[in-house]
Design an enzyme around this catalytic site. Sequence first.
Site, PDB file in Angstrom:
ATOM      1  N   GLY A  77      98.410  45.633 -45.472  1.00 25.47           N
ATOM      2  CA  GLY A  77      97.008  45.513 -45.835  1.00 25.47           C
ATOM      3  C   GLY A  77      96.050  46.147 -44.854  1.00 25.47           C
ATOM      4  N   TYR A  81      89.204  39.185 -41.250  1.00 25.47           N
ATOM      5  CA  TYR A  81      88.616  38.388 -40.166  1.00 25.47           C
ATOM      6  C   TYR A  81      89.290  37.030 -40.130  1.00 25.47           C
ATOM      7  CZ  TYR A  81      85.360  35.156 -37.913  1.00 25.47           C
ATOM      8  OH  TYR A  81      84.820  34.166 -37.121  1.00 25.47           O
ATOM      9  N   HIS A  82      89.536  36.534 -38.917  1.00 27.83           N
ATOM     10  CA  HIS A  82      89.993  35.158 -38.707  1.00 27.83           C
ATOM     11  C   HIS A  82      89.013  34.469 -37.770  1.00 27.83           C
ATOM     12  CE1 HIS A  82      93.694  36.245 -40.631  1.00 27.83           C
ATOM     13  NE2 HIS A  82      94.073  37.060 -39.656  1.00 27.83           N
ATOM     14  N   SER A 142      93.064  35.558 -48.233  1.00 28.26           N
ATOM     15  CA  SER A 142      93.725  36.841 -48.001  1.00 28.26           C
ATOM     16  C   SER A 142      95.187  36.593 -47.663  1.00 28.26           C
ATOM     17  CB  SER A 142      93.048  37.585 -46.850  1.00 28.26           C
ATOM     18  OG  SER A 142      91.674  37.785 -47.115  1.00 28.26           O
ATOM     19  N   LEU A 143      96.029  37.565 -47.950  1.00 28.51           N
ATOM     20  CA  LEU A 143      97.423  37.441 -47.542  1.00 28.51           C
ATOM     21  C   LEU A 143      97.962  38.794 -47.113  1.00 28.51           C
ATOM     22  CD1 LEU A 143      99.744  38.432 -49.863  1.00 28.51           C
ATOM     23  CD2 LEU A 143      98.659  36.570 -51.086  1.00 28.51           C
ATOM     24  N   GLY A 155     101.335  35.902 -43.123  1.00 25.53           N
ATOM     25  CA  GLY A 155     101.176  34.898 -44.169  1.00 25.53           C
ATOM     26  C   GLY A 155      99.830  34.952 -44.854  1.00 25.53           C
ATOM     27  N   ALA A 157      95.516  33.473 -45.201  1.00 28.60           N
ATOM     28  CA  ALA A 157      94.311  32.995 -44.514  1.00 28.60           C
ATOM     29  C   ALA A 157      93.351  32.482 -45.579  1.00 28.60           C
ATOM     30  CB  ALA A 157      93.675  34.107 -43.695  1.00 28.60           C
ATOM     31  N   CYS A 173      89.576  43.674 -46.416  1.00 30.08           N
ATOM     32  CA  CYS A 173      90.788  44.195 -47.064  1.00 30.08           C
ATOM     33  C   CYS A 173      90.586  45.599 -47.612  1.00 30.08           C
ATOM     34  CB  CYS A 173      91.265  43.241 -48.158  1.00 30.08           C
ATOM     35  SG  CYS A 173      91.563  41.569 -47.530  1.00 30.08           S
TER      36      CYS A 173
END
Length: 237
Positions: A77, A81-82, A142-143, A155, A157, A173
């Site tokens: 991908g 953002y995290h 998101s993954l 994994g 989010a 993304c």
Amino acid sequence: MMPRLQQHKIILRQLGLQPYAPVSQAMHNFTEFRTDTSADEIWLVEHQHVFTQGQAGKAEHVLMPGDIPVIQSDRGGQVTYHGPGQQVMYIMIDLKRAKLGVRQLVTAIENTVIGTLAHLGIESQARPDAPGVYVGQQKICSLGLRIRRGCSFHGLALNVAMDLEPFLRINPCGYAGMQMTQISALKAGTTMADVQPILVREFTRQLGYPDAEQQPWSLADYLPPDAQSPGNKQCEV
């Protein structure tokens, strides 16, 4: 839902709020040094503010990161953002042992999130043209995955109760103008503690595992074997 994985358990580890880089390294170490007998694991974590660029990431999708660091990732991908208030779940499964294809795993992850949101009274769906989970046209989860030696890592989010402003600093993304949403905007007062047990339960149900076995997490447990002291456990669990 997949056939029940009778012979293999899955371990749940709760990491709390952590910086991205050391957790990512621990996840890579676990995947690199796990054996055929290592239990599968899922990690629940919130990350400190960070943008991560996937393998397909393009610099033009990082618009104005400001004081938030941008870290290259080897997941699939583009940029995402995290931050605090977002539930990240890292998924480390031996796909060969589980006789599970990558597409099956992606579908199970998406259905995990859709089921979690349905439990909270939120209708959502996956999209064939853009991985993740959406509420209407807004993205809520998101993954991104990577497979190494037949085992998955990275994994999902899921936006729970967070500041969404940093998403405006990127094309999430890789989609310009992609609007983001979160659970707390759709069901006021929802917390991470509300979401976590539902998410884990839905995931184990989708994959057919017995209930997840919760165990503590320590960064020292995920050092490469040659870097561990005799008193430390190996990466295999």
